[in-house]
Enzyme design. Structure first.
Site, PDB file in Angstrom:
ATOM      1  N   HIS A  25      39.000  41.356  37.064  1.00  0.00           N
ATOM      2  CA  HIS A  25      38.961  41.456  35.605  1.00  0.00           C
ATOM      3  C   HIS A  25      37.559  41.876  35.185  1.00  0.00           C
ATOM      4  O   HIS A  25      36.576  41.646  35.906  1.00  0.00           O
ATOM      5  CB  HIS A  25      39.329  40.111  34.971  1.00  0.00           C
ATOM      6  CG  HIS A  25      40.795  39.790  35.040  1.00  0.00           C
ATOM      7  ND1 HIS A  25      41.407  38.890  34.209  1.00  0.00           N
ATOM      8  CD2 HIS A  25      41.778  40.287  35.841  1.00  0.00           C
ATOM      9  CE1 HIS A  25      42.700  38.824  34.494  1.00  0.00           C
ATOM     10  NE2 HIS A  25      42.951  39.649  35.478  1.00  0.00           N
ATOM     11  N   GLU A  39      35.451  40.730  33.041  1.00  0.00           N
ATOM     12  CA  GLU A  39      34.439  39.669  32.951  1.00  0.00           C
ATOM     13  C   GLU A  39      33.920  39.272  34.328  1.00  0.00           C
ATOM     14  O   GLU A  39      32.709  39.076  34.525  1.00  0.00           O
ATOM     15  CB  GLU A  39      35.025  38.423  32.267  1.00  0.00           C
ATOM     16  CG  GLU A  39      35.481  38.628  30.827  1.00  0.00           C
ATOM     17  CD  GLU A  39      36.946  39.023  30.721  1.00  0.00           C
ATOM     18  OE1 GLU A  39      37.446  39.754  31.618  1.00  0.00           O
ATOM     19  OE2 GLU A  39      37.600  38.622  29.759  1.00  0.00           O
ATOM     20  N   CYS A  74      40.721  35.251  29.963  1.00  0.00           N
ATOM     21  CA  CYS A  74      41.839  34.474  30.508  1.00  0.00           C
ATOM     22  C   CYS A  74      41.275  33.233  31.205  1.00  0.00           C
ATOM     23  O   CYS A  74      40.064  33.120  31.381  1.00  0.00           O
ATOM     24  CB  CYS A  74      42.646  35.346  31.480  1.00  0.00           C
ATOM     25  SG  CYS A  74      41.894  35.495  33.126  1.00  0.00           S
ATOM     26  N   CYS A 105      38.816  34.039  33.978  1.00  0.00           N
ATOM     27  CA  CYS A 105      37.519  34.541  33.505  1.00  0.00           C
ATOM     28  C   CYS A 105      36.741  33.463  32.770  1.00  0.00           C
ATOM     29  O   CYS A 105      35.515  33.385  32.883  1.00  0.00           O
ATOM     30  CB  CYS A 105      37.739  35.752  32.610  1.00  0.00           C
ATOM     31  SG  CYS A 105      38.403  37.159  33.543  1.00  0.00           S
TER      32      CYS A 105
END
Lengths: 150, 150
Positions: free
Chosen positions: B47, B49, B77, B80
């Site tokens: 992801h 992040e 999420c 993250c």
């Protein structure tokens, strides 16, 4: 699970990272194994589960671990549990739990509590802005012919 | 935040991954930037992040981002957000939120709900065993002279 715990033990003995290990199993065979490497790699995301998931995916050439099982020497923290949900394995097993980790001065249990707080009440302040600008990106995504859902 | 949203947009345009971007800022300067790379890298943990945090840590030679701010095109999420808590930045900003992500068919909101369920009620079954064997590892950790807390 013995293999996951051994990895955690090896990590403590070698000083390579935190006392955590994880393995990914497919059809009864270990296809990826890892100990925690946060401090040695200067990578706060280098938890055993995250590394093992990444390695298993690399080996299988996929971003999904549908038929796999993951064995963790300790209950996955929210980051690792999130990673597990995105990898979608069949089952997860763990040995110690978040409270045992807290007793060893790890933040797992604390982070689980923080996740349920409102943004303004968290120990790391979080604030939302520019939502409308970001929504346009989702519109483009919905219309995209290139998108690969995951 | 514009930079994070631009990264998300670039990702949709290029087909490199999901419609998400993140940047890490230190002293008003962007020190790491990333778009989501799950599908292109076959890595469910890639992801925006997570990648941006890893790159910022690499650049700074540390596993902590104490004085940094993280800007995310969408609410992090659980994976993250967990990564953010382990990296310990000063502040986090986000644009779209978990419900907007759900509208674009991403699991963020679903995973937040799953985290609060008991192990046996989750969509990915989770089971604890061999706790006693794993607790011995924490005892070794507590006694270790090599340990670096994080």
């Amino acid at each position: 699970m013995s293999a996951a715990i051994d990895l955690a033990n090896d990590n403590v003995r070698s000083g390579a990272g935190g006392p955590f290990g994880a393995v990914v199993v497919l059809n009864g065979e270990i296809i990826a194994r890892a100990g925690n490497r946060v401090t040695v790699d200067n990578d706060p995301t280098a938890h055993a589960e995250v590394i093992a998931i990444r390695e298993a995916c690399k080996k299988l050439g996929t971003f999904q671990l549908e038929d796999c099982e993951i064995y963790c020497s300790c209950e996955p923290c929210p980051m690792c549990l999130g990673a597990i949900y995105w990898a979608r394995p069949a089952r997860v097993f763990f040995a110690a739990d978040r409270h045992d980790a807290a007793n060893a001065e790890f933040d797992d249990s604390f982070i689980y509590e923080e996740l349920n707080l409102d943004n303004e009440n968290r120990s790391i302040p979080m604030k939302q802005f520019m939502r409308n600008e970001a929504l346009i990106v989702f519109d483009h995504w919905k219309d995209s012919n290139l998108k690969i859902p995951y």
